[in-house]
Write an enzyme that holds these catalytic residues in place. Structure first.
Site, mmCIF file in Angstrom:
data_model
loop_
_atom_site.group_PDB
_atom_site.id
_atom_site.type_symbol
_atom_site.label_atom_id
_atom_site.label_comp_id
_atom_site.label_asym_id
_atom_site.label_seq_id
_atom_site.Cartn_x
_atom_site.Cartn_y
_atom_site.Cartn_z
ATOM 1 N N SER A 44 0.867 -1.182 0.000
ATOM 2 C CA SER A 44 0.000 0.000 0.000
ATOM 3 C C SER A 44 0.905 1.233 0.000
ATOM 4 C CB SER A 44 -0.926 -0.017 1.219
ATOM 5 O OG SER A 44 -0.201 0.112 2.415
ATOM 6 N N HIS A 156 -3.133 -6.253 2.617
ATOM 7 C CA HIS A 156 -2.195 -7.260 3.140
ATOM 8 C C HIS A 156 -2.818 -8.626 3.368
ATOM 9 C CE1 HIS A 156 0.459 -3.818 4.936
ATOM 10 N NE2 HIS A 156 0.477 -3.857 3.615
ATOM 11 N N GLN A 164 -6.272 -1.921 7.287
ATOM 12 C CA GLN A 164 -5.134 -2.775 6.947
ATOM 13 C C GLN A 164 -4.507 -3.473 8.157
ATOM 14 O OE1 GLN A 164 -2.214 -1.270 3.845
ATOM 15 N NE2 GLN A 164 -0.968 -1.084 5.671
ATOM 16 N N GLU A 165 -4.455 -2.757 9.295
ATOM 17 C CA GLU A 165 -3.712 -3.307 10.430
ATOM 18 C C GLU A 165 -4.431 -3.071 11.752
ATOM 19 O OE1 GLU A 165 0.300 -1.725 10.183
ATOM 20 O OE2 GLU A 165 0.223 -1.953 8.013
ATOM 21 N N GLU A 208 1.954 -9.509 6.931
ATOM 22 C CA GLU A 208 2.778 -9.088 8.070
ATOM 23 C C GLU A 208 2.691 -10.073 9.234
ATOM 24 O OE1 GLU A 208 2.130 -4.937 8.949
ATOM 25 O OE2 GLU A 208 2.996 -4.338 7.022
ATOM 26 N N ASP A 245 -3.969 0.876 11.705
ATOM 27 C CA ASP A 245 -3.549 1.553 10.479
ATOM 28 C C ASP A 245 -4.686 1.354 9.490
ATOM 29 O OD1 ASP A 245 -2.461 2.673 8.258
ATOM 30 O OD2 ASP A 245 -0.759 1.299 8.077
ATOM 31 N N GLU A 288 -3.435 5.428 12.351
ATOM 32 C CA GLU A 288 -2.535 5.830 11.263
ATOM 33 C C GLU A 288 -3.357 5.968 9.982
ATOM 34 O OE1 GLU A 288 0.688 3.031 11.014
ATOM 35 O OE2 GLU A 288 0.977 3.390 8.874
ATOM 36 N N ASP A 315 1.323 8.277 7.395
ATOM 37 C CA ASP A 315 2.252 7.360 6.717
ATOM 38 C C ASP A 315 2.210 7.675 5.230
ATOM 39 O OD1 ASP A 315 3.724 5.292 5.663
ATOM 40 O OD2 ASP A 315 2.308 3.720 6.124
ATOM 41 N N LYS A 340 9.904 5.233 7.122
ATOM 42 C CA LYS A 340 10.346 4.074 6.338
ATOM 43 C C LYS A 340 11.446 4.576 5.414
ATOM 44 C CE LYS A 340 5.660 2.045 6.098
ATOM 45 N NZ LYS A 340 4.365 2.174 5.360
ATOM 46 N N HIS A 368 8.794 -1.295 9.350
ATOM 47 C CA HIS A 368 9.075 -2.254 8.287
ATOM 48 C C HIS A 368 8.160 -1.949 7.081
ATOM 49 C CE1 HIS A 368 5.510 -5.032 9.573
ATOM 50 N NE2 HIS A 368 5.184 -3.769 9.605
ATOM 51 N N ARG A 369 8.220 -2.812 6.040
ATOM 52 C CA ARG A 369 7.240 -2.770 4.957
ATOM 53 C C ARG A 369 6.544 -4.132 4.913
ATOM 54 N NH1 ARG A 369 7.444 2.055 1.761
ATOM 55 N NH2 ARG A 369 5.280 1.409 1.500
ATOM 56 N N SER A 370 5.421 -4.185 4.216
ATOM 57 C CA SER A 370 4.696 -5.464 4.148
ATOM 58 C C SER A 370 5.485 -6.516 3.361
ATOM 59 C CB SER A 370 3.312 -5.267 3.556
ATOM 60 O OG SER A 370 3.393 -4.641 2.298
ATOM 61 N N LYS A 391 7.052 -0.439 14.428
ATOM 62 C CA LYS A 391 6.032 -1.299 13.808
ATOM 63 C C LYS A 391 6.771 -2.358 13.023
ATOM 64 C CE LYS A 391 2.663 -0.081 11.150
ATOM 65 N NZ LYS A 391 1.793 0.632 10.180
#
Ligand code: PGA
Ligand code: ZN
Length: 427
Positions: A44, A156, A164-165, A208, A245, A288, A315, A340, A368-370, A391
């Protein structure tokens, strides 16, 4: 020439946690220091992120990075050999100069990121200290609160969850290792809860490492987390907070100017009201990207509604870009930003963002990234700058555990010097 002088630089193509090619770089110094780093990749991605160079064409489904690798080997390596690796801002400036574009589209931010990070690792190795001490000095001793992503949705996961999270935030611990244990215990309880309620396929995991259950509504995921926190013997809202998020650009319909949430179309005003209800009903401490990546004004409105009780974080809005972060701070849109390195391309530009945020009384959350690799560099970055927040997904899949395990090692190395951010009531 010194021990820090860059003697060799080379790149190769490796694969990330989604099986997509990515750039790995090795930097070697005259003093025998070696640094190796790999660039992660987002699913994303924000519209304003620096450019990730992909080959296109048929092989690797167009996702190859051989051009970015070649850019390192052909153009970057000869230009930075002979520079001093410990003067990493000079090295990074050279990278920006070689690229010459505002969005790193010539050499690729994926090429630059791996070089910039491998360079500081080589400098640290030359000096014989861990990276967090090279970047942060001997003052660096604050272990971050993990925002642990236990339920995956959005881009994800193969489910219908809009956001997403869905994260747990273990603040009520004296040490990082205790906080990690608390979150892992919740993860295990969640597994049982999901299996009971949704059947065995509910415990498959997403990008993730969080579970990707067949849920339709955001509230189902929040209920699952609250229940699991209790079953693990903790209290939500004191021992463990929740964080979200939304990654709202992913469910924003630009043409119609609506957000598609829980199967309904919501206006910005409706979505604001929706968040207001959620934070009244659940112990959510962080949200987020609650609105799309252009919506500075909506972020500001939500912040004034929640009056500091909930931290509003950018983000896709801020993309580790100093100009966008400055805009978000001056418009009162954020309480902090995700950081990031590959959104911008170098460690020194990321450092500038972190320092600006902290000096403005804002949070910086290292992320991190996915699509990620076993590279554990973000564990060091989080401790180096004392940001107190990280994260890095669920306690599952090697590319996520590599960061948690490095944080455990750092806590071990620091011994009695180590401090846990949760104890400082950072949130
Ligand atoms: P991404 O997602 O790495 O897929 O961009 C992570 C995030 O949005 O925080
Ligand atoms: Zn995000």
């Amino acid at each position: 020439m010194s021990a820090f002088t860059i003697a060799d630089v080379y790149a190769l193509q490796i694969i990330d946690s989604r099986g997509d090619p990515t750039v790995e770089v090795v930097v070697v110094t005259e003093g025998g220091g070696v640094g190796r780093a790999a660039t992660p990749a987002g699913a994303s991605r924000g519209r304003y992120e620096a450019v990730e160079l992909r080959d296109g064409g048929r092989s690797w489904g167009g996702r190859g990075v051989s051009r970015a690798v070649e850019n390192v080997n052909k153009f970057i390596a000869p230009a930075i050999k002979g520079l001093e690796s410990n003067m990493y801002r000079v090295v990074d400036r050279k990278l920006l100069e070689l690229d010459g574009t505002p969005n790193k589209s010539r050499l690729g931010a994926n090429a630059l990121t791996a070089v910039s990070l491998a360079n500081v690792k080589a400098a640290a190795d030359t000096l014989g200290v861990p990276l967090f001490q090279f970047l942060g000095g001997f003052k660096a001793r604050l272990l971050p609160i993990p925002l642990m992503n236990l339920i995956n949705g959005g881009a994800h996961a193969g489910n219908e969850l809009t956001f997403q999270e869905f994260m747990v935030v273990p603040v009520g611990a004296d040490k990082f290792s205790e906080a990690l244990r608390m979150a892992v215990e919740v993860y295990k309880e969640l597994r049982k809860y999901l299996k009971e309620k949704y059947g065995p396929s509910a415990i498959n995991v997403g990008d993730e490492g969080g579970y990707a259950p067949p849920m339709k509504f955001v509230r189902e995921a929040l209920d699952a987390l609250v229940n699991s926190i209790r079953r693990a013997g903790y209290s939500e809202g004191t021992d463990i907070y929740l964080a979200l998020d939304a990654a709202a650009s992913q469910f924003y319909d630009e043409g119609k100017n609506v957000y598609r949430v829980d199967g309904k179309e919501l206006s910005s005003e409706d979505l604001l009201e929706y968040y207001r209800e959620l934070v009244d009903q659940y112990p959510v401490k962080i949200i987020e990207d609650p609105f799309n990546e252009e919506a500075f004004q909506e972020f500001t409105k939500l912040r004034s509604y929640v009056k500091g009780q909930v931290l509003i974080i950018g983000d896709d809005l801020t993309v580790t870009n100093i100009n966008r972060i400055k805009k978000a701070v001056s418009t009162d849109s954020i309480d902090g930003s995700i950081i990031k390195v590959n959104q911008v391309g170098t460690i020194s530009e990321s450092e500038e963002c972190i320092e600006y945020l902290l000096n403005s009384g804002k949070k910086a959350i290292i992320s991190h990234r996915s699509g990620d690799t076993e590279d554990n560099v973000i564990a060091h970055i989080a401790v180096a700058y004392g940001v107190g927040l990280i994260k890095t997904g669920a306690p599952a899949r090697g590319e996520r555990t590599s960061k948690y395990n490095e944080l455990l090692r750092i806590e071990y190395w620091l011994g009695d010097e180590a401090l846990y951010a949760g104890k400082l009531k950072l949130l």
